[in-house]
Design a protein around this motif. Structure first.
Motif, PDB file in Angstrom:
ATOM      1  N   ASN A 108      22.168   4.569 -61.617  1.00  0.00           N
ATOM      2  CA  ASN A 108      21.723   5.936 -61.875  1.00  0.00           C
ATOM      3  C   ASN A 108      22.283   6.940 -60.862  1.00  0.00           C
ATOM      4  N   ARG A 109      23.451   6.643 -60.307  1.00  0.00           N
ATOM      5  CA  ARG A 109      24.143   7.607 -59.448  1.00  0.00           C
ATOM      6  C   ARG A 109      25.608   7.774 -59.866  1.00  0.00           C
ATOM      7  N   VAL A 110      26.043   7.040 -60.897  1.00  0.00           N
ATOM      8  CA  VAL A 110      27.486   6.981 -61.198  1.00  0.00           C
ATOM      9  C   VAL A 110      27.946   7.984 -62.258  1.00  0.00           C
ATOM     10  N   TRP A 111      27.040   8.856 -62.744  1.00  0.00           N
ATOM     11  CA  TRP A 111      27.364   9.660 -63.932  1.00  0.00           C
ATOM     12  C   TRP A 111      28.110  10.953 -63.595  1.00  0.00           C
ATOM     13  N   VAL A 112      29.159  10.780 -62.807  1.00  0.00           N
ATOM     14  CA  VAL A 112      30.033  11.858 -62.374  1.00  0.00           C
ATOM     15  C   VAL A 112      31.406  11.585 -62.988  1.00  0.00           C
ATOM     16  N   GLU A 113      31.982  12.580 -63.681  1.00  0.00           N
ATOM     17  CA  GLU A 113      33.239  12.353 -64.405  1.00  0.00           C
ATOM     18  C   GLU A 113      34.340  11.787 -63.494  1.00  0.00           C
ATOM     19  N   ASP A 114      34.441  12.309 -62.274  1.00  0.00           N
ATOM     20  CA  ASP A 114      35.493  11.846 -61.362  1.00  0.00           C
ATOM     21  C   ASP A 114      35.415  10.346 -61.125  1.00  0.00           C
ATOM     22  N   ARG A 115      34.196   9.842 -61.064  1.00  0.00           N
ATOM     23  CA  ARG A 115      34.031   8.405 -60.827  1.00  0.00           C
ATOM     24  C   ARG A 115      34.232   7.624 -62.120  1.00  0.00           C
ATOM     25  N   LEU A 116      33.697   8.125 -63.225  1.00  0.00           N
ATOM     26  CA  LEU A 116      33.833   7.429 -64.505  1.00  0.00           C
ATOM     27  C   LEU A 116      35.296   7.340 -64.928  1.00  0.00           C
ATOM     28  N   ASP A 117      36.052   8.392 -64.636  1.00  0.00           N
ATOM     29  CA  ASP A 117      37.474   8.443 -65.024  1.00  0.00           C
ATOM     30  C   ASP A 117      38.388   7.889 -63.941  1.00  0.00           C
ATOM     31  N   GLY A 118      37.841   7.591 -62.769  1.00  0.00           N
ATOM     32  CA  GLY A 118      38.673   7.225 -61.629  1.00  0.00           C
ATOM     33  C   GLY A 118      39.014   5.744 -61.579  1.00  0.00           C
ATOM     34  N   PRO A 119      39.684   5.327 -60.519  1.00  0.00           N
ATOM     35  CA  PRO A 119      40.190   3.960 -60.401  1.00  0.00           C
ATOM     36  C   PRO A 119      39.192   2.960 -59.814  1.00  0.00           C
ATOM     37  N   GLU A 120      38.061   3.433 -59.297  1.00  0.00           N
ATOM     38  CA  GLU A 120      37.116   2.511 -58.663  1.00  0.00           C
ATOM     39  C   GLU A 120      36.650   1.455 -59.652  1.00  0.00           C
ATOM     40  N   ASP A 121      36.274   0.298 -59.118  1.00  0.00           N
ATOM     41  CA  ASP A 121      35.825  -0.800 -59.960  1.00  0.00           C
ATOM     42  C   ASP A 121      34.563  -1.417 -59.367  1.00  0.00           C
ATOM     43  N   THR A 122      33.415  -1.155 -60.000  1.00  0.00           N
ATOM     44  CA  THR A 122      32.169  -1.844 -59.645  1.00  0.00           C
ATOM     45  C   THR A 122      31.549  -2.331 -60.945  1.00  0.00           C
ATOM     46  N   ALA A 123      30.621  -3.272 -60.829  1.00  0.00           N
ATOM     47  CA  ALA A 123      29.966  -3.793 -62.042  1.00  0.00           C
ATOM     48  C   ALA A 123      29.309  -2.650 -62.812  1.00  0.00           C
ATOM     49  N   GLU A 124      28.689  -1.724 -62.077  1.00  0.00           N
ATOM     50  CA  GLU A 124      27.970  -0.631 -62.744  1.00  0.00           C
ATOM     51  C   GLU A 124      28.939   0.376 -63.367  1.00  0.00           C
ATOM     52  N   LEU A 125      30.064   0.665 -62.695  1.00  0.00           N
ATOM     53  CA  LEU A 125      31.042   1.588 -63.300  1.00  0.00           C
ATOM     54  C   LEU A 125      31.646   0.991 -64.563  1.00  0.00           C
ATOM     55  N   ARG A 126      31.921  -0.318 -64.529  1.00  0.00           N
ATOM     56  CA  ARG A 126      32.465  -0.962 -65.742  1.00  0.00           C
ATOM     57  C   ARG A 126      31.475  -0.819 -66.894  1.00  0.00           C
TER      58      ARG A 126
END
Ligand SMILES: [Zn+2]
Length: 319
Positions: free
Chosen positions: A101-119
């Protein structure tokens, strides 16, 4: 009190039967009535340790819930964390890599980071992009009364008044780092009619919290005019059949600990109303934390130690 001090009265249901679903996204099932109407969704286990939502959805599935108009989706969001839930260490399964419940930022959703929650967020994003009315079911660390959270937009205030359950409606953000799902741009946007609500149903593992989760889901579905009133009446708990008019509060401040020596002056559980402005409610190192106005409500006190932790939100009765 730490997590270990709270008895685990609820049983986490087996959600494996819902893994396959019918949407191509694991743990999401969508029913289409074939009639016009909004796409309504109810989420469970955005936090894997908050099992009340899984109980509510399991109950609705087993009761054969179907929409009468529009579409209805039921989703188990952070099923990866939920799979790790262990009643012997019930707080440990909140997330896998990071808070969903902290990942709902476009930069992170569209970015290269890889976490279980972002996936998982990237998998779910096209579904959320098509949702008109969302209920995200959560629970809390203390025995606070249940409360409904929204961003405070007019469209949200109007819909949440129709839901009218639970009895406290909390409007506004309260300075969270990152973005919660209800703050994801398509929902937190005055240019459309989408509404996302977050309900905190009570202490994570208290028996009453499971009941509150199901009752809230049913009142939400009633307000969305998604399912028959006969279905809703058949499944509401006795106490939730004719709820009093909910009271609306505005979140005015978020308090974050500056030091690792933050102490509340009383073991607040949340929803206490402090009558006088200037009342000391906590000490943070050498500093006093005081209420900024009369009749200030203390929302979701966090008793976990540490500096830079969100400790509390302050709320004023909405006009
Ligand atoms: Zn939560």
């Amino acid at each position: 009190m730490s997590d270990q001090d709270y008895p685990v009265e609820l049983t986490a249901p087996d959600i494996e039967p819902y893994r396959e679903g019918n949407t191509g996204v694991e743990f999401v099932t969508t029913y289409d009535s074939g009639a016009p109407g909004p796409h309504v969704m109810i989420n469970a286990v955005t936090h894997g340790n908050e099992i009340c939502g899984a109980i509510a959805l399991d109950t609705l599935f087993k009761a054969g819930l179907r929409p009468e108009r529009g579409k209805l989706s039921l989703g188990f969001v952070n099923h990866m964390a939920y799979a790790r839930f262990d009643p012997a260490d019930p707080g440990a399964s909140r997330f896998v890599d990071e808070d969903f419940n902290r990942v709902w930022v476009e930069d992170r959703l569209d970015g290269p980071e890889d976490t279980a929650e972002l996936r998982r967020a990237r998998e779910l994003r096209p579904i959320f992009d098509s949702v008109d009315l969302l209920l995200d079911i959560h629970s809390m660390g203390t025995y606070s009364k249940a409360l409904m959270i929204n961003n405070g937009l007019e469209k949200e205030r109007a819909f949440v008044r129709e839901v009218n359950f639970p009895a406290y409606i909390m409007c506004g953000p309260g300075h969270v780092v990152g973005k919660r799902l209800i703050e994801y741009t398509p929902f937190n946007d005055t240019a459309n009619n989408k509404v996302a609500l977050l309900v905190e149903c009570g202490q994570h593992w208290a028996a009453a919290t499971g009941t509150a989760a199901l009752d809230t889901a049913l009142h939400f579905l009633r307000a969305a005019e998604t399912v028959s009133s006969a279905f809703i009446d058949a499944h509401l708990s006795e106490a939730a059949r004719t709820p009093p008019k909910a009271v609306m509060w505005d979140v005015t401040d978020g308090i974050t600990s500056a030091t690792d020596d933050f102490r509340f002056v009383e073991p607040y559980i949340g929803m206490e109303v402090i009558a006088k402005a200037g009342t000391v409610i906590a000490h943070d190192g050498g500093a006093e934390i005081v209420t900024p106005y009369d009749d200030c409500l203390l929302m979701m006190p966090n008793h976990r130690p540490g500096a830079n932790v969100r400790k509390l939100r302050l709320c004023r009765r909405s006009a």
